[in-house]
Design a protein around this motif. Structure first.
Motif, PDB file in Angstrom:
ATOM      1  N   GLY A 113       0.805  -1.573  -0.363  1.00 49.45           N
ATOM      2  CA  GLY A 113      -0.105   0.157  -0.183  1.00 49.45           C
ATOM      3  C   GLY A 113       0.807   1.290   0.065  1.00 49.45           C
ATOM      4  O   GLY A 113       0.289   2.396   0.132  1.00 49.45           O
ATOM      5  N   TYR A 114       2.185   1.492   0.846  1.00 54.54           N
ATOM      6  CA  TYR A 114       2.771   2.657   0.128  1.00 54.54           C
ATOM      7  C   TYR A 114       2.656   2.831  -1.277  1.00 54.54           C
ATOM      8  O   TYR A 114       3.434   2.219  -2.470  1.00 54.54           O
ATOM      9  N   VAL A 115       1.752   3.973  -1.748  1.00 52.91           N
ATOM     10  CA  VAL A 115       2.544   4.546  -3.389  1.00 52.91           C
ATOM     11  C   VAL A 115       3.648   5.668  -3.407  1.00 52.91           C
ATOM     12  O   VAL A 115       3.152   5.615  -1.834  1.00 52.91           O
ATOM     13  N   HIS A 166      -0.857  -3.804   6.172  1.00 52.46           N
ATOM     14  CA  HIS A 166      -1.192  -2.913   4.591  1.00 52.46           C
ATOM     15  C   HIS A 166      -1.058  -1.535   5.196  1.00 52.46           C
ATOM     16  O   HIS A 166      -1.845  -1.326   6.301  1.00 52.46           O
ATOM     17  N   THR A 168      -2.949   2.633   3.661  1.00 48.07           N
ATOM     18  CA  THR A 168      -3.672   3.497   2.624  1.00 48.07           C
ATOM     19  C   THR A 168      -3.357   4.823   3.101  1.00 48.07           C
ATOM     20  O   THR A 168      -2.276   5.184   3.692  1.00 48.07           O
ATOM     21  N   PHE A 174       0.508   7.925   5.732  1.00 47.60           N
ATOM     22  CA  PHE A 174      -0.619   6.158   5.971  1.00 47.60           C
ATOM     23  C   PHE A 174      -0.666   5.998   6.486  1.00 47.60           C
ATOM     24  O   PHE A 174      -0.216   6.178   8.237  1.00 47.60           O
ATOM     25  N   LYS A 176      -2.472   2.430   8.497  1.00 45.13           N
ATOM     26  CA  LYS A 176      -2.861   0.598   8.374  1.00 45.13           C
ATOM     27  C   LYS A 176      -4.862   0.469   8.231  1.00 45.13           C
ATOM     28  O   LYS A 176      -5.734   1.495   8.170  1.00 45.13           O
ATOM     29  N   VAL A 177      -4.449  -0.535   6.801  1.00 44.16           N
ATOM     30  CA  VAL A 177      -5.751  -0.745   6.546  1.00 44.16           C
ATOM     31  C   VAL A 177      -7.009  -1.065   7.804  1.00 44.16           C
ATOM     32  O   VAL A 177      -7.961  -0.933   7.740  1.00 44.16           O
ATOM     33  N   GLU A 187      -4.328 -11.585   5.690  1.00 39.54           N
ATOM     34  CA  GLU A 187      -2.896 -11.453   4.514  1.00 39.54           C
ATOM     35  C   GLU A 187      -2.078 -12.378   5.056  1.00 39.54           C
ATOM     36  O   GLU A 187      -0.848 -12.550   3.669  1.00 39.54           O
TER      37      GLU A 187
END
Length: 199
Positions: A113-115, A166, A168, A174, A176-177, A187
């Motif tokens: 998830g690290y964009v 993960h 977002t 960022f 945690k989802v 996961e």
């Protein structure tokens, strides 16, 4: 052939769960490099999108050197769509090239998830190497950023990834989802399953 390998324990842990296997001759070949197209498959399977990749097999790929009939076309298409992988400035993907350690870090972090949009500034490959250190992804891993990563090191890296939540990207960076342990178990299973994927 893994006795004495630095990542022997990680390989054995995963093998004991029945989620990683070697070759028909009884070897694992921990020193063999991992190709970029193979790594794309591992990550797509990790995310539980293998069936989507199968549906996309045969579709045009946005890289000049990956034909639509390539066995990896579906996986590469999904990984590109998910923002996990990128090609090179010349419009190629170089599917047969070995994955470098830095590329492996970036792709795993992207799958978690690290964009790129979440990093200011963003420098290749320093940003990803630092984030891998901060998250624990690179803990205990002995590799150089620009050099190819081998099967043993990949096992160590992905084993570390089992324990990274993960995330977002939100307004405050960022997050945690989901901190729910049940989600973490799912996961973990996905990460373990990916190691059993063969190309």
């Amino acid at each position: 052939d893994i006795e004495g390998n630095k990542y022997e324990k990680d390989i054995l842990r995963l093998a004991s769960l029945g989620v990683i296997s070697g070759y028909d001759d009884g070897t694992f070949r921990p020193e063999d490099p991992v190709k970029r197209q193979e790594f794309a498959k591992l990550l797509v399977e990790m995310l539980g999108l293998g069936s989507v990749a199968n549906m996309m097999k045969g579709q045009a790929v946005p890289f000049a050197d990956v034909p639509a009939n390539s066995w990896a076309s579906g996986y590469i298409n999904v990984a590109v769509t998910m923002g996990i992988i990128n090609g090179y400035p010349d419009g190629t993907f170089k599917p047969e090239n070995p994955v470098t350690y830095a590329e492996a870090l970036k792709m795993i972090l992207a799958a978690i998830g690290y964009v790129p949009e979440g990093f200011t500034p963003l420098y290749w490959p320093v940003t990803w190497v630092i984030k891998a250190h901060e998250t624990g992804l690179s803990k205990g891993i002995d590799a150089e950023a620009a050099l190819p990563i081998n099967r043993g090191t990949v096992a160590g890296l992905l084993y570390n990834a089992l324990f990274i939540p993960h995330v977002t990207l939100g307004e405050k960076g960022f997050a945690k989802v989901d901190a729910d342990p049940t989600t973490s178990e799912v996961e973990t299973k996905n990460f373990l399953t990916c190691l059993g994927a063969e190309s």
